[in-house]
Design an enzyme around this catalytic site. Structure first.
Site: not given
Ligand code: 56B
Length: 341
Positions: A239, A237, A314, A53
């Site tokens: 989401d 998490f 996750d 990333h």
């Molecule tokens: N369960 C979970 N939810 C996560 C993340 C992340 C960002 N983490 C990244 C950063 C470094 C790591 O390598 C992860 O890849 C954002 N979100 C949630 O997603 C939603 C946005 O989605 P979209 O609209 O498609 O971008 C929103 O609720 C946001 O709060 C995660 O990792 N896990």
């Protein structure tokens, strides 16, 4: 009622009493089997947080930890009512959407000389300054701008008053315990208290608090102040993307009634029964996938508890959901406008 209920205990209770969402045990087992080889690969590991990333910080110092705190304070509600009208941010020649648009806006501000990750700045930011930093490159503004302004001022003020303006100070106080850091965040930063009442019981998800601990672990590369010996005690998490991918992978199932509401784009309220069931079952489903994965390795005489945990599962599933948007278009995500996820 418990001050801070455990998200895992909450998830178990919700899954056992859920009416419109079910965890598919066989489906969870199949997902674990399909991840078996991936789980020991580089892309599943902690290093992926930086290597996969480009917007995430490269270094592991106080600045980088401050970046994680700011971003996770604002890490909520990026979904748009209409797919073709979205909040987008252009940064270094690339256009970012969703969560990554938030990171792009933060990095754009830092490049412009705006100290957006400094508590003394965001504690007193005006609404107009927030509007400018998170300006969109389309007609669609970032969702919940006023709420973002409020949580920035609130979190920055607490960080200044209790931790000398540095989230690393808070991390050091946790003495390398993920659970202690989680509770320090919940005790001090009200906007992170992601809870609900289900069947008259207080339940928790703590999505932003847990991802803050996880991203702190990741940005510190699991070393030094980030060497959390209980990182595997965190859950995934909850989401709006993880539930979508779990249903797509047939590890979780929605009732026809709920599917119909989701397909119609119903906007739920934070704490609605369906929303609580979706989030709780997602956490419980991933706990089962982790369990099955560890058992599969154990059968091969390999103890993978250092390599497989809910955080890494996750991250993998979330990235998978990003990369498989097209295949997942028939599985709707649930819509809630809130500051929790
Ligand atoms: N369960 C979970 N939810 C996560 C993340 C992340 C960002 N983490 C990244 C950063 C470094 C790591 O390598 C992860 O890849 C954002 N979100 C949630 O997603 C939603 C946005 O989605 P979209 O609209 O498609 O971008 C929103 O609720 C946001 O709060 C995660 O990792 N896990």
């Amino acid at each position: 009622m418990e001050a801070f209920p455990s998200p895992l205990e909450s998830a178990k209770f919700i899954a056992a009493n859920s009416k419109d969402v079910s965890v598919e045990e066989e489906g969870a087992r199949r997902v674990a089997e399909s991840l078996f080889d991936k789980a020991s690969s580089e892309e599943f590991g902690l290093a992926g947080w930086k290597s996969l990333h480009e917007l995430n910080p490269r270094d592991a110092g106080e600045e980088a930890v401050g970046w994680v705190f700011l971003v996770d304070t604002l890490n909520f509600s990026f979904w748009s009512e209409r797919e073709e009208q979205k909040y987008l941010v252009k940064y270094k020649g690339k256009t970012y959407s969703g969560y990554w648009s938030l990171c792009a806006a933060v990095n754009r501000a830092l490049d412009d000389g705006t100290p957006i990750t400094s508590a003394s700045y965001f504690a007193t930011m005006t609404l107009d300054q927030v509007r400018h930093v998170f300006r969109s490159d389309t007609e669609v503004p970032i969702p919940l701008l006023e709420e973002r302004h409020r949580v920035l001022n609130e979190s920055g003020t607490v960080l200044l008053e209790k931790f000398g303006g540095s989230f690393l100070t808070c991390v050091k106080m946790s003495e390398k315990s993920a659970q202690k850091l989680l509770h320090l965040v919940l005790e001090n930063f009200p906007s992170y208290r992601d809870e609900a009442v289900f069947e008259k019981k207080k339940v928790s998800f703590y999505k932003r608090a847990q991802i803050l601990v996880a991203d702190t672990w990741s940005v510190l590369e699991g070393k030094g102040d980030g060497f959390f010996d209980d990182i595997s005690s965190l859950t995934i998490f909850a989401d709006y993307r993880i539930p979508q991918v779990l249903v797509h992978l047939k590890a979780m199932k929605y009732s026809e009634k709920l599917m119909k509401k989701l397909r119609e784009g119903t906007v739920f309220q934070s704490g609605d029964r369906e929303e609580v069931e979706i989030r709780g079952c997602s956490i419980w489903c991933c706990a089962l996938i982790c369990k099955h994965l560890l058992e599969l390795y154990e059968k091969k005489g390999q103890d993978m508890r250092e390599k497989i945990n809910a955080v890494l599962l996750d991250y993998y599933l979330w990235d998978y959901a990003r990369e498989h948007r097209a295949e997942m278009k028939d599985v709707p995500f649930h819509r809630v406008r809130c500051i929790y996820y």
